[in-house]
Design an enzyme around this catalytic site. Structure first.
Site, PDB file in Angstrom:
ATOM      1  N   GLU A   1      45.257  41.562  60.260  1.00 15.97           N
ATOM      2  CA  GLU A   1      44.435  41.958  59.931  1.00 15.97           C
ATOM      3  C   GLU A   1      43.646  40.171  59.453  1.00 15.97           C
ATOM      4  O   GLU A   1      43.821  40.188  58.203  1.00 15.97           O
ATOM      5  CB  GLU A   1      44.190  43.330  58.997  1.00 15.97           C
ATOM      6  CG  GLU A   1      44.329  44.553  59.373  1.00 15.97           C
ATOM      7  CD  GLU A   1      43.901  45.196  60.727  1.00 15.97           C
ATOM      8  OE1 GLU A   1      44.463  46.500  61.795  1.00 15.97           O
ATOM      9  OE2 GLU A   1      43.040  44.968  60.734  1.00 15.97           O
TER      10      GLU A   1
ATOM     11  N   CYS B   1      37.292  41.742  54.198  1.00 18.62           N
ATOM     12  CA  CYS B   1      36.753  40.841  55.037  1.00 18.62           C
ATOM     13  C   CYS B   1      35.567  41.775  55.794  1.00 18.62           C
ATOM     14  O   CYS B   1      35.107  41.469  56.639  1.00 18.62           O
ATOM     15  CB  CYS B   1      38.017  41.279  55.347  1.00 18.62           C
ATOM     16  SG  CYS B   1      38.256  42.578  55.588  1.00 18.62           S
TER      17      CYS B   1
HETATM   18  O1  TXE Z   1      43.788  34.719  53.222  1.00 16.53           O
HETATM   19  P1  TXE Z   1      44.840  33.395  53.329  1.00 16.53           P
HETATM   20  P2  TXE Z   1      43.069  34.706  51.236  1.00 16.53           P
HETATM   21  C1  TXE Z   1      40.501  38.135  55.133  1.00 16.53           C
HETATM   22  C2  TXE Z   1      39.171  37.581  54.323  1.00 16.53           C
HETATM   23  C3  TXE Z   1      39.459  36.571  53.969  1.00 16.53           C
HETATM   24  C4  TXE Z   1      40.929  36.081  53.530  1.00 16.53           C
HETATM   25  C5  TXE Z   1      41.022  35.896  52.402  1.00 16.53           C
HETATM   26  O2  TXE Z   1      38.506  38.198  55.641  1.00 16.53           O
HETATM   27  O3  TXE Z   1      39.585  35.394  55.617  1.00 16.53           O
HETATM   28  O4  TXE Z   1      41.967  36.972  54.314  1.00 16.53           O
HETATM   29  O5  TXE Z   1      42.194  36.215  51.303  1.00 16.53           O
HETATM   30  C6  TXE Z   1      50.454  33.774  53.060  1.00 16.53           C
HETATM   31  N1  TXE Z   1      52.037  31.498  56.936  1.00 16.53           N
HETATM   32  N2  TXE Z   1      41.062  39.318  54.831  1.00 16.53           N
HETATM   33  O6  TXE Z   1      42.278  33.693  50.990  1.00 16.53           O
HETATM   34  O7  TXE Z   1      44.845  32.107  52.871  1.00 16.53           O
HETATM   35  C7  TXE Z   1      49.173  33.463  51.963  1.00 16.53           C
HETATM   36  O8  TXE Z   1      49.897  32.952  51.035  1.00 16.53           O
HETATM   37  C8  TXE Z   1      52.242  33.347  56.136  1.00 16.53           C
HETATM   38  C9  TXE Z   1      40.876  40.526  56.435  1.00 16.53           C
HETATM   39  O9  TXE Z   1      44.417  35.194  50.401  1.00 16.53           O
HETATM   40  O10 TXE Z   1      44.605  33.710  54.422  1.00 16.53           O
HETATM   41  C10 TXE Z   1      48.220  34.578  51.630  1.00 16.53           C
HETATM   42  O11 TXE Z   1      49.704  35.853  50.558  1.00 16.53           O
HETATM   43  N3  TXE Z   1      51.800  33.561  55.559  1.00 16.53           N
HETATM   44  C11 TXE Z   1      41.524  41.572  55.814  1.00 16.53           C
HETATM   45  C12 TXE Z   1      48.364  35.904  52.898  1.00 16.53           C
HETATM   46  O12 TXE Z   1      48.748  34.582  54.036  1.00 16.53           O
HETATM   47  C13 TXE Z   1      51.007  32.515  54.867  1.00 16.53           C
HETATM   48  C14 TXE Z   1      40.999  41.977  54.765  1.00 16.53           C
HETATM   49  C15 TXE Z   1      46.897  35.660  53.130  1.00 16.53           C
HETATM   50  O13 TXE Z   1      46.405  34.258  52.521  1.00 16.53           O
HETATM   51  C16 TXE Z   1      50.415  31.423  55.521  1.00 16.53           C
HETATM   52  C17 TXE Z   1      41.005  41.424  53.666  1.00 16.53           C
HETATM   53  C18 TXE Z   1      51.473  30.551  56.600  1.00 16.53           C
HETATM   54  N4  TXE Z   1      51.247  29.605  57.762  1.00 16.53           N
HETATM   55  C19 TXE Z   1      41.008  39.877  53.931  1.00 16.53           C
HETATM   56  N5  TXE Z   1      49.213  30.027  54.823  1.00 16.53           N
HETATM   57  C20 TXE Z   1      40.801  42.527  57.151  1.00 16.53           C
HETATM   58  N6  TXE Z   1      40.477  42.446  58.305  1.00 16.53           N
HETATM   59  O14 TXE Z   1      41.261  44.159  57.155  1.00 16.53           O
HETATM   60  C21 TXE Z   1      48.985  31.720  53.537  1.00 16.53           C
HETATM   61  N7  TXE Z   1      50.023  32.499  53.743  1.00 16.53           N
END
Ligand code: TXE
Length: 478
Positions: free
Chosen positions: A244, A278
């Site tokens: 997601e 999001c």
């Molecule tokens: O996301 P990040 P954030 C999306 C929202 C925004 C983002 C914000 O649109 O883009 O989430 O949340 C881990 N391999 N949504 O900043 O940075 C990291 O530690 C594996 C969409 O937290 O992507 C964290 O636990 N894991 C949603 C998690 O990934 C990794 C609804 C997310 O981090 C990683 C809510 C890697 N290489 C928010 N790098 C929907 N569509 O429903 C980081 N992480």
């Protein structure tokens, strides 16, 4: 509080300590935690693997009762958990308590899912045969979650996974681990057996890669750029994925819209929860007849919000969750102005009674569909308005963006609403309601690159958290 990682039923310390600070009051340390090392991640995955057969065979009424108990405890403790959530993530206390109640509802919903039908029995094309289709647990589920819904998003994933007999290893965002720790304590208190649920803190890539390699399935919520990294890692082991991801959601406002309602739903979608949803509204596409009146009302609406400390009763918009997002938001507004947008309201840092990441909700106007401000997710309290001729141009503009998560339309014309609902490429569409604020008993998610794999929530959960098996039984042979 020591021992913030929960592995095989034991609370343990990790190897690298870190603290969280309150975005409403940057001088306040909220919690101290510790990230585990590779060996402990592997230990958590192994514990989940060992516990999974027993959990799949667990009496289903007992399994359902445990999930219901977790929901009950979340309701009981919703103020305590909500307060910690508001102090770590920054959303208002009311929103944080509301999120905790949503987490409880997910557990109550999944407690019922445990008891629902798990397969179909068919007649066969061959005499003496029957065909039966059953659903079996997918196995060990890795859950990786973002910072903006620190308890509701992990709860939806955990409740869904456990209800179908899977075991879970959860890695929350390091910005907001506190509510995940409290959720883990409730799971333990409700009687979830050791190893069935595990909580590890760690850096995304390092921890995430091991979890992806060793899990049977990965449920991930986060940014699209991270989602691409996760998916490429999962491809190596062909780990089943449910992603997601990001959104750049458009609300269309037609000339015949109810102006008061249009302003209310646009303001809610764009700025409530500090724009950190999001499914929030980042693009507003307005037909020319209502455009000027709408922009004037929206500018007033933006200025009317009380921005402040998440725990203050009169706060409507809390601080931005972290310094990185705060700086990115302010830069996003400057970049939009650089490409020609006019700033009709907000978009700047504001002073609070404490030193916090407070930002005035931003309204960008006179923008064009192809500009960066209408193509890239800001994930902040920032809405960009563009003017269009008619519904046809509005539909084109709404779909003119790679993100396909949610979209909405404000109109009093049923025909226009139905045309937009069908024409929108988003995974979720609202009519005369904010693009954000979804319900947990129906599928949630968007088309790539806003999502990948089976949808989450409601009836969609079975598709991801189980594997179907088709069996052919020859009764006539013996
Ligand atoms: O996301 P990040 P954030 C999306 C929202 C925004 C983002 C914000 O649109 O883009 O989430 O949340 C881990 N391999 N949504 O900043 O940075 C990291 O530690 C594996 C969409 O937290 O992507 C964290 O636990 N894991 C949603 C998690 O990934 C990794 C609804 C997310 O981090 C990683 C809510 C890697 N290489 C928010 N790098 C929907 N569509 O429903 C980081 N992480």
């Amino acid at each position: 509080m020591k021992g913030q990682n929960y592995i095989d039923g034991r609370w343990i310390d990790g190897e690298v300590s870190f603290e969280t600070v309150n975005p409403s009051d940057l001088d306040e340390v909220v919690g101290s935690y510790s990230k585990v090392g590779e060996a402990q991640i592997r230990e958590a995955m192994a514990a989940a693997r060992r516990a999974q057969p027993g959990w799949a065979a667990f009496n289903m009424q007992a399994r359902s009762d445990i999930l219901r108990k977790v929901g009950d405890l979340l309701i009981e403790r919703s103020r305590e958990i909500g307060t910690l959530l508001a102090r770590e993530e920054g959303k208002t206390l009311a929103d944080a308590i509301g999120e905790t109640v949503r987490a409880a509802q997910c557990f109550h919903y999944s407690a019922g899912d445990v008891l629902r039908a798990q397969g179909e029995w068919y007649n066969s094309m061959r005499d003496g045969f029957n065909v039966v289709v059953t659903r079996e647990p997918v196995g060990v589920v890795a859950a990786i979650t973002p910072w903006n819904f620190p308890v509701a998003l992990p709860a939806a994933k955990i409740a869904g996974a456990l209800s179908f007999g899977n075991t879970v290893v959860l890695k929350p965002s390091s910005y907001v681990p506190g509510s995940a720790v409290m959720l883990a304590r409730l799971l333990e208190e409700a009687g979830v057996p050791a190893g069935v649920f595990n909580l590890v803190m760690g850096d995304g890539r390092a921890a995430g890669n091991i979890m992806i390699d060793e899990a049977d399935a990965l449920t991930f919520t986060g940014g699209t750029s991270t989602g691409r990294l996760v998916l490429s890692r999962a491809a190596e082991t062909m780990t089943k994925c449910q992603l997601e991801l990001g959104g750049k959601n458009a609300l269309v406002v037609l000339d015949d819209a109810d102006l008061d309602l249009a302003v209310e739903i646009a303001g809610n979608g764009a700025w409530i929860q500090t724009g950190q949803r999001c499914t929030g509204t980042e693009r507003i596409i307005v037909t020319k007849g209502i455009h000027d009146a709408f922009v004037e009302r929206m500018a007033k609406k933006a200025a009317s919000y009380k921005v402040g400390h998440a725990l203050d009763a009169d706060t409507q918009i809390g601080p931005v969750c972290n310094v990185q997002q705060f700086n990115e938001n302010l830069q996003f507004v400057k970049d939009a102005q650089g490409e020609g947008a006019e700033l009709a309201a907000g978009g700047v840092a504001v002073e609070g009674r404490t030193r916090g990441l407070f930002m005035a909700p931003a309204l960008l106007v006179n923008t064009q569909s192809d500009w960066r401000c209408n193509q890239h997710e800001s994930f902040g309290p920032i809405a960009a308005v563009m003017k269009v001729e008619d519904l046809d141009e509005a539909i084109h503009a709404a779909n003119n963006c790679e993100y396909k998560l949610s979209s909405g339309i404000a109109t009093t014309n049923l025909k226009s609403a139905e045309r937009f609902r069908k024409a929108s490429q988003a995974g979720m569409v609202t009519v005369n309601a904010p693009t954000a604020g979804l319900e947990y008993h129906v599928p949630l998610g968007g088309r790539s690159p806003s999502g990948y794999g089976p949808r989450e929530s409601g009836a969609a959960a079975a598709e991801f958290f189980t594997e179907s098996k088709t069996s052919y039984i020859n009764h006539g042979a013996l």
